[in-house]
Design a protein around this motif. Structure first.
Motif, PDB file in Angstrom:
ATOM      1  N   THR A 115      16.075  12.298 -56.000  1.00  0.00           N
ATOM      2  CA  THR A 115      14.733  12.076 -55.467  1.00  0.00           C
ATOM      3  C   THR A 115      14.464  10.585 -55.270  1.00  0.00           C
ATOM      4  O   THR A 115      13.899  10.179 -54.252  1.00  0.00           O
ATOM      5  CB  THR A 115      13.677  12.703 -56.409  1.00  0.00           C
ATOM      6  OG1 THR A 115      13.930  14.111 -56.485  1.00  0.00           O
ATOM      7  CG2 THR A 115      12.275  12.478 -55.900  1.00  0.00           C
ATOM      8  N   GLU A 144       9.706  20.526 -54.519  1.00  0.00           N
ATOM      9  CA  GLU A 144       9.669  20.493 -55.981  1.00  0.00           C
ATOM     10  C   GLU A 144       8.440  19.799 -56.544  1.00  0.00           C
ATOM     11  O   GLU A 144       8.256  19.749 -57.752  1.00  0.00           O
ATOM     12  CB  GLU A 144      10.929  19.776 -56.506  1.00  0.00           C
ATOM     13  CG  GLU A 144      12.200  20.374 -55.953  1.00  0.00           C
ATOM     14  CD  GLU A 144      13.374  20.183 -56.869  1.00  0.00           C
ATOM     15  OE1 GLU A 144      13.596  19.026 -57.274  1.00  0.00           O
ATOM     16  OE2 GLU A 144      14.066  21.165 -57.165  1.00  0.00           O
ATOM     17  N   THR A 146       7.856  16.570 -56.461  1.00  0.00           N
ATOM     18  CA  THR A 146       8.222  15.336 -57.169  1.00  0.00           C
ATOM     19  C   THR A 146       8.098  14.088 -56.294  1.00  0.00           C
ATOM     20  O   THR A 146       8.527  13.018 -56.689  1.00  0.00           O
ATOM     21  CB  THR A 146       9.656  15.419 -57.735  1.00  0.00           C
ATOM     22  OG1 THR A 146      10.545  15.850 -56.703  1.00  0.00           O
ATOM     23  CG2 THR A 146       9.732  16.382 -58.903  1.00  0.00           C
ATOM     24  N   ASP A 203      13.794  17.919 -50.205  1.00  0.00           N
ATOM     25  CA  ASP A 203      14.077  17.712 -51.630  1.00  0.00           C
ATOM     26  C   ASP A 203      13.378  18.804 -52.443  1.00  0.00           C
ATOM     27  O   ASP A 203      12.167  18.787 -52.565  1.00  0.00           O
ATOM     28  CB  ASP A 203      13.576  16.332 -52.057  1.00  0.00           C
ATOM     29  CG  ASP A 203      13.926  16.003 -53.503  1.00  0.00           C
ATOM     30  OD1 ASP A 203      14.893  16.593 -54.022  1.00  0.00           O
ATOM     31  OD2 ASP A 203      13.225  15.161 -54.099  1.00  0.00           O
TER      32      ASP A 203
HETATM   33 MG   LIG Z   1      14.535  15.418 -57.819  1.00  0.00          MG
END
Ligand SMILES: [Mg+2]
Ligand SMILES: Nc1ncnc2c1ncn2[C@@H]1O[C@H](COP(=O)(O)OP(=O)(O)OP(=O)(O)O)[C@@H](O)[C@H]1O
Length: 269
Positions: A115, A144, A146, A203
């Motif tokens: 990430t 996700e 994030t 991601d």
């Molecule tokens: Mg990640």
């Protein structure tokens, strides 16, 4: 191939105002965008005359796709653009950085920096060519939750960019499920690419597929759905000359007599 002037849907043979409106309602914004689809895909999402759609697609292909082979000596001349990762060692492994028209998979165990690298790329893509960027925007599909605005701000500062300007150049969308992912990839993503996006991040690509298609019995279906989304990302990367980066967590699989590196596999296979 064509210049960058936008060709509207109505400019295509076979497309009148009514069909154009239906296509726009389905999220298709231009003739080039339309050319990404095949006729069966279009018939699945719009209620329009098949022959008209076939004519429109043939016209769009003539405008945006190669329709005649070239000899190998003339092929691939414009191949120098590279996107820096901001990490010298990775750039040199890649021959200078990430290439437009290509798709990259970042695999790694949790916490290895997938990430973080994506966030860094969302900034470096904005740099000018002499600084290793593509002078473009980023489209960040976050499956996700994030994505970190604070990290982007810090990275933008490090690369000497105006922080507010850098945030304006990153489109961020939270991906809720795999159908949502496919819908966005075929609609809003492409419209945004037409507004100057040069880097697409997913991601992670696998996380939603893993949860929605869990268990051995759904493996084949999962792989075919995942492959289809990847296929769309590849179409977009090639037609619009953008860089695509997807992340995939890896896991250890229990294999008897394997070395520790042999046991680590991307979760999507
Ligand atoms: Mg990640
Ligand atoms: N501001 C920061 N400065 C430096 N390091 C950071 C910062 N924020 C996070 N990190 C660290 O970077 C490392 C990589 O985290 P990252 O979230 O990129 O991993 P990941 O590969 O995406 O993991 P996952 O598979 O769980 O998504 C972590 O150890 C994290 O603590």
């Amino acid at each position: 191939m064509m210049s960058e002037v936008k060709v509207e849907l109505e400019d295509l043979e076979g497309i009148g105002p009514k069909t154009a409106e239906k296509l726009r309602n389905a999220g298709i914004c231009s003739a080039k965008h339309l050319s990404l689809f095949n006729v069966d895909e279009l018939l699945n999402i719009v209620d329009a005359d098949e022959r008209a759609l076939r004519r429109a697609l043939a016209h769009a292909r003539r405008l945006f796709m190669p329709i005649k082979a070239v000899t190998a000596s003339r092929y691939g001349l414009r191949d120098d653009a590279r996107l820096t990762t901001g990490v010298k060692s990775i750039d040199s492994l890649l021959g200078g950085g990430l290439r437009p028209k290509a798709i990259y998979e970042l695999c790694g165990q949790p916490g290895t920096g997938k990430t973080q690298l994506c966030l860094q790329l969302s900034v470096t893509v904005q740099l000018t060519a002499n600084k290793g960027g593509l002078n473009g925007k980023c489209y960040f599909m976050d499956a996700e939750g994030t994505f970190s605005k604070e990290r982007v701000k810090a990275i933008a500062e490090r690369f000497g960019l105006d922080v507010e300007g850098a945030l304006e150049n990153i489109y961020i969308i939270e991906i809720m499920n795999t159908d949502h992912l496919l819908h966005i990839a075929t609609s809003d993503l492409v419209s945004s690419v037409e507004k100057g996006v040069k880097l697409v991040v997913v991601d992670s690509l696998m996380s939603r597929f893993r949860s929605e298609y869990s268990g051995r019995e759904s493996l084949a279906l999962r792989q075919s759905r995942l492959g289809y989304v990847l296929d769309w990302l590849i179409r977009i990367a090639r037609l619009y000359e953008v860089v695509v980066v997807v992340t995939t967590p890896v896991m250890e699989v229990p294999v008897a007599f394997a070395s520790s590196t042999d046991r680590i596999r991307p979760v999507g296979g």
